[in-house]
Design a protein around this motif. Structure first.
Motif, PDB file in Angstrom:
ATOM      1  N   THR A 208      -7.195  -2.237   5.111  1.00  0.00           N
ATOM      2  CA  THR A 208      -6.720  -2.823   3.855  1.00  0.00           C
ATOM      3  C   THR A 208      -5.202  -2.737   3.780  1.00  0.00           C
ATOM      4  OG1 THR A 208      -8.790  -2.159   2.791  1.00  0.00           O
ATOM      5  CG2 THR A 208      -6.950  -2.745   1.359  1.00  0.00           C
ATOM      6  N   LEU A 277     -11.550  -9.176   3.584  1.00  0.00           N
ATOM      7  CA  LEU A 277     -10.138  -9.023   3.214  1.00  0.00           C
ATOM      8  C   LEU A 277      -9.413 -10.363   3.229  1.00  0.00           C
ATOM      9  CD1 LEU A 277      -9.278  -5.746   5.178  1.00  0.00           C
ATOM     10  CD2 LEU A 277      -9.598  -5.977   2.703  1.00  0.00           C
ATOM     11  N   LEU A 284      -6.558  -8.866  -3.856  1.00  0.00           N
ATOM     12  CA  LEU A 284      -6.127  -7.541  -3.418  1.00  0.00           C
ATOM     13  C   LEU A 284      -4.609  -7.397  -3.486  1.00  0.00           C
ATOM     14  CD1 LEU A 284      -8.622  -7.273  -0.443  1.00  0.00           C
ATOM     15  CD2 LEU A 284      -8.616  -5.809  -2.480  1.00  0.00           C
TER      16      LEU A 284
END
Length: 290
Positions: A208, A277, A284
């Motif tokens: 991440t 992702l 995010l």
């Protein structure tokens, strides 16, 4: 006609879409007919019902061929689930696909209060004479979206220990459910649904961080630290303690196995963390989408 409970939620909404992509009409159970997803077309029939009110469920199950039974994480989930199964048994005996959680039917997993209703539902279905299948997905990648702000600050803090977890994308769960609902050969079977690999939270934090362009570190909280933090957000004790139980299960390595359900049903690999992702990068990163 397939009835989907929880039709506007994390799994229910992509499930309705997946069924419509297959050309299947859907009856979507909702609480508020004034707040329906914009993408629903004429093949989606919204029906207002309350899982806690057995009388409201009779029209919802009337004439359907199958039911996707997804109940909310709630202390009353076992009672709500019981009402739906009872209504189905009285209304032409449609197939029921039970949305459960990883570990269903296994004796080697730690107790999690969120999952108690699933075990009760499985027992009720087995005794009912209905055709049933249970989907038992692992935790969702989508749950990390609510942590986006904390992740951007450089921390992933959970009481999950150091063991790997085979998290799954909720969209894969929905598409697997659509396959089970529209094909045969899954009767009286529990299907674990996982991602393509098991990763530690340290590995999840590192990947991440690569997306965010900054270091993200995993911090393993103690149960007491996690409970204090959750209660400080206004979360109730039942929910907070259930989340701690769930992450304790993860920390013991009880959610690390990788199942072949997604590739077997869908003919493609399950979505990976990197896929997730990439697909949710704007959320995010906290950047607006066009």
């Amino acid at each position: 006609m397939i009835l989907v409970t929880g039709a506007t939620g994390t799994v229910g909404r992509p499930l309705v879409r997946a069924l419509r992509d297959r050309g299947v009409p859907v009856r979507a159970l909702v609480r508020d007919a004034g707040r329906l997803p914009a993408e629903w077309d004429e093949g989606v029939e919204a029906v207002v019902a309350d899982l806690g009110d057995p009388a409201s469920l009779a029209p919802a199950v009337a004439g359907v061929d199958a039911v996707y039974l997804l109940t909310p994480v709630h202390p009353e989930a076992d009672r709500q689930q019981h009402h739906v199964i009872e209504a189905a048994a009285k209304a032409g005996r449609p197939r029921v696909v039970l949305h459960a959680a990883i570990g269903l039917g296994r004796s080697d997993v730690s107790p999690v209060r969120f999952f108690a209703a699933h075990r009760a539902g499985l027992d009720q279905l087995t005794a009912s004479g209905l055709d049933w299948t249970a989907l038992a997905p692992n935790g969702f990648w989508q749950n990390f979206l609510v942590m986006a702000e904390t992740l951007r600050s450089g921390t992933l803090a959970l009481p999950a220990g150091e063991a790997p977890v085979s998290y799954v994308d909720a969209r894969d769960v929905a598409e697997a459910a659509a396959a089970v609902l529209t094909t045969g050969g899954h009767e009286r079977t529990i299907l674990d649904v996982t991602g393509p690999e098991a990763l530690t939270h340290t590995e999840i934090a590192a990947r991440t961080g690569a997306l965010l362009g900054r270091e993200v570190a995993y911090r393993a909280l103690t149960p007491a630290q996690a409970r204090e933090a959750l209660l400080a957000t206004g979360m109730g004790a039942w929910q907070a303690d259930g989340l701690i139980e769930l992450h304790g299960l993860y920390g013991k390595g009880e959610a690390a196995s990788v199942a072949d359900t997604v590739p077997r049903l869908l003919g493609r690999p399950a979505r990976s963390l990197d896929d997730f992702l990439d697909d949710h990068a704007s959320v995010l990163r906290g950047t607006p989408t066009a």
